[in-house]
Design a protein around this motif. Structure first.
Motif, mmCIF file in Angstrom:
data_model
loop_
_atom_site.group_PDB
_atom_site.id
_atom_site.type_symbol
_atom_site.label_atom_id
_atom_site.label_comp_id
_atom_site.label_asym_id
_atom_site.label_seq_id
_atom_site.Cartn_x
_atom_site.Cartn_y
_atom_site.Cartn_z
ATOM 1 N N UNK A 212 0.838 -1.272 -0.082
ATOM 2 C CA UNK A 212 -0.251 0.056 -0.053
ATOM 3 C C UNK A 212 0.930 1.294 -0.008
ATOM 4 N N UNK A 213 1.923 1.341 0.958
ATOM 5 C CA UNK A 213 2.851 2.348 0.820
ATOM 6 C C UNK A 213 3.718 2.800 -0.403
ATOM 7 N N UNK A 214 3.879 1.701 -1.083
ATOM 8 C CA UNK A 214 4.568 1.726 -2.440
ATOM 9 C C UNK A 214 3.796 2.352 -3.370
ATOM 10 N N UNK A 215 2.427 2.109 -3.333
ATOM 11 C CA UNK A 215 1.574 2.625 -4.167
ATOM 12 C C UNK A 215 1.293 4.152 -4.036
ATOM 13 N N UNK A 216 1.136 4.586 -2.593
ATOM 14 C CA UNK A 216 1.153 5.901 -2.153
ATOM 15 C C UNK A 216 2.444 6.851 -2.762
ATOM 16 N N UNK A 217 3.428 6.252 -2.610
ATOM 17 C CA UNK A 217 4.621 6.913 -2.822
ATOM 18 C C UNK A 217 4.849 7.158 -4.293
ATOM 19 N N UNK A 218 4.420 6.187 -5.028
ATOM 20 C CA UNK A 218 4.573 6.262 -6.542
ATOM 21 C C UNK A 218 3.370 7.289 -6.969
ATOM 22 N N UNK A 219 2.257 6.982 -6.561
ATOM 23 C CA UNK A 219 1.173 8.103 -7.088
ATOM 24 C C UNK A 219 1.345 9.440 -6.640
ATOM 25 N N UNK A 220 2.032 9.850 -5.290
ATOM 26 C CA UNK A 220 2.360 11.099 -5.166
ATOM 27 C C UNK A 220 3.372 11.853 -6.036
ATOM 28 N N UNK A 221 4.051 11.126 -6.872
ATOM 29 C CA UNK A 221 5.104 11.767 -8.024
ATOM 30 C C UNK A 221 4.361 12.781 -8.779
ATOM 31 N N UNK A 222 3.044 12.659 -9.261
ATOM 32 C CA UNK A 222 2.388 13.833 -10.130
ATOM 33 C C UNK A 222 2.660 15.158 -9.508
ATOM 34 N N UNK A 223 2.634 15.269 -8.355
ATOM 35 C CA UNK A 223 2.717 16.652 -7.481
ATOM 36 C C UNK A 223 4.130 17.355 -7.978
ATOM 37 N N UNK A 224 5.203 16.385 -8.395
ATOM 38 C CA UNK A 224 6.363 17.298 -8.470
ATOM 39 C C UNK A 224 6.955 17.086 -9.810
ATOM 40 N N UNK A 225 6.137 16.889 -10.765
ATOM 41 C CA UNK A 225 6.561 16.760 -12.211
ATOM 42 C C UNK A 225 6.703 18.003 -12.976
ATOM 43 N N UNK A 226 8.168 18.400 -13.202
ATOM 44 C CA UNK A 226 8.380 19.743 -13.654
ATOM 45 C C UNK A 226 7.503 20.062 -14.972
ATOM 46 N N UNK A 227 7.278 21.168 -15.036
ATOM 47 C CA UNK A 227 6.573 21.990 -16.193
ATOM 48 C C UNK A 227 7.281 21.670 -17.581
ATOM 49 N N UNK A 228 8.477 21.822 -17.735
ATOM 50 C CA UNK A 228 9.267 21.247 -18.633
ATOM 51 C C UNK A 228 10.626 20.645 -18.305
ATOM 52 N N UNK A 229 11.119 19.854 -19.392
ATOM 53 C CA UNK A 229 12.362 19.184 -19.060
ATOM 54 C C UNK A 229 13.588 19.470 -19.649
ATOM 55 N N UNK A 230 14.670 19.789 -19.154
ATOM 56 C CA UNK A 230 15.602 20.467 -19.880
ATOM 57 C C UNK A 230 16.873 19.958 -19.216
ATOM 58 N N UNK A 231 18.051 20.095 -19.475
ATOM 59 C CA UNK A 231 19.137 19.835 -18.692
ATOM 60 C C UNK A 231 19.309 19.863 -17.248
ATOM 61 N N UNK A 232 18.869 20.860 -16.764
ATOM 62 C CA UNK A 232 18.830 21.144 -15.146
ATOM 63 C C UNK A 232 18.030 20.236 -14.547
ATOM 64 N N UNK A 233 16.836 19.747 -15.315
ATOM 65 C CA UNK A 233 15.777 19.216 -14.778
ATOM 66 C C UNK A 233 16.103 17.514 -14.763
ATOM 67 N N UNK A 234 16.713 17.076 -15.859
ATOM 68 C CA UNK A 234 17.388 15.928 -15.790
ATOM 69 C C UNK A 234 18.598 15.777 -14.780
ATOM 70 N N UNK A 235 19.680 16.816 -14.773
ATOM 71 C CA UNK A 235 20.511 16.568 -13.643
ATOM 72 C C UNK A 235 19.913 16.714 -12.254
ATOM 73 N N UNK A 236 18.821 17.362 -11.927
ATOM 74 C CA UNK A 236 18.180 17.374 -10.730
ATOM 75 C C UNK A 236 17.525 16.000 -10.276
ATOM 76 N N UNK A 237 17.114 15.533 -11.287
ATOM 77 C CA UNK A 237 16.171 14.268 -11.153
ATOM 78 C C UNK A 237 17.281 12.953 -10.768
ATOM 79 N N UNK A 238 18.305 13.021 -11.783
ATOM 80 C CA UNK A 238 19.605 12.028 -11.244
ATOM 81 C C UNK A 238 20.308 12.396 -9.932
ATOM 82 N N UNK A 239 20.485 13.573 -9.539
ATOM 83 C CA UNK A 239 20.904 13.653 -8.246
ATOM 84 C C UNK A 239 19.845 13.179 -7.064
#
Length: 252
Positions: A212-239
């Motif tokens: 149940x917790x795994x589903x809650x964690x993955x479902x909450x990702x929609x909240x922090x999806x960036x408006x646009x994807x660029x180099x900085x966003x890719x670097x941030x995700x990887x970090x």
């Protein structure tokens, strides 16, 4: 006195971790070797254990909140991508606790995913200044306190799902007493009440709870999806991804 300072110093990274979605205060307590003392201290209300950890955690929360709020102001896309990486990778911690995938665990995973996705609020909308009742901050603190005693579950992730994350960070940095009092009271009630309930659930239905917790964690990702994807966003995700990956490896 040596134990006091040891617990206070170890409380600081626990506090910092509770300001970051994806990093659980419970996981950090495991890494630092004080998890059992923390849980038993909460159950028995052992002030010799709780007071130094609390003081350290407050220092960590205040410092971590100022950093995150500053990053949101300077680089919102990078910061959201970083948080996305933290949340996504933190799911591996709870997935490992699922004994086997069967109808019950898969069903609970889907239920958690749907609940979190449906109730998650866009992080920018949550920070737009909409009125939030003190009661919601109280329940946010109560539910978020679970992260202090349950490894793999992030208090920051829970606050994002509830649409309270940036509001709580702003309240900490601005020392908004009414909000902090409501939230802090919720945390205290949650710790005292949930410590017993979670121990019971973990002992009897650990695998189902983690699904149940795994589903809650993955479902909450929609909240922090960036408006646009660029180099900085890719670097941030990887970090963010690497932060949890390395931390989890250390725990093992």
């Amino acid at each position: 006195m040596n134990q006091f300072w040891e617990l206070l110093i170890k409380g600081i990274p626990i506090g910092i971790s509770n300001t970051l979605p994806g990093i659980s205060g419970g996981t950090m307590a495991l890494v630092l070797g004080i998890y059992d003392r923390l849980v038993n201290g909460i159950k028995k209300i052992n002030l010799r254990i709780l007071i130094p950890i609390l003081f350290g955690a407050v220092i960590g929360v205040v410092g971590g909140s100022k950093v995150i709020v500053g990053l949101f102001d300077l680089q919102p896309g990078f910061t959201m991508a970083f948080l996305l990486g933290l949340i996504f990778t933190s799911s591996k911690v709870t997935i490992k606790e699922i004994d086997k995938f069967n109808f019950k665990t898969i069903a609970l995973f889907i239920v958690g995913l749907i609940i979190a996705y449906y109730y998650s609020i866009d992080i920018d909308s949550a920070a737009s200044g909409a009125d939030i009742s003190w009661l919601k901050f109280f329940w946010g603190g109560a539910i978020g306190s679970v992260a202090m005693i349950l490894p793999g579950v992030s208090g920051g992730t829970i606050l994002i799902m509830l649409g309270l994350y940036q509001n709580v960070l702003q309240a900490i940095t601005n020392f908004d007493i009414p909000i902090l009092f409501s939230f802090g009271l919720g945390v205290a009630v949650g710790l005292l009440g949930f410590s017993w309930l979670l121990s019971y659930l973990l002992d009897r239905w650990r695998s189902l709870l983690m699904a149940l917790l795994t589903g809650l964690i993955l479902g909450s990702m929609r909240t922090v999806i960036p408006d646009q994807i660029g180099i900085l966003e890719i670097v941030g995700f990887l970090l963010g991804f690497l932060s949890i990956w390395i931390l989890d490896k250390r725990e093992v």
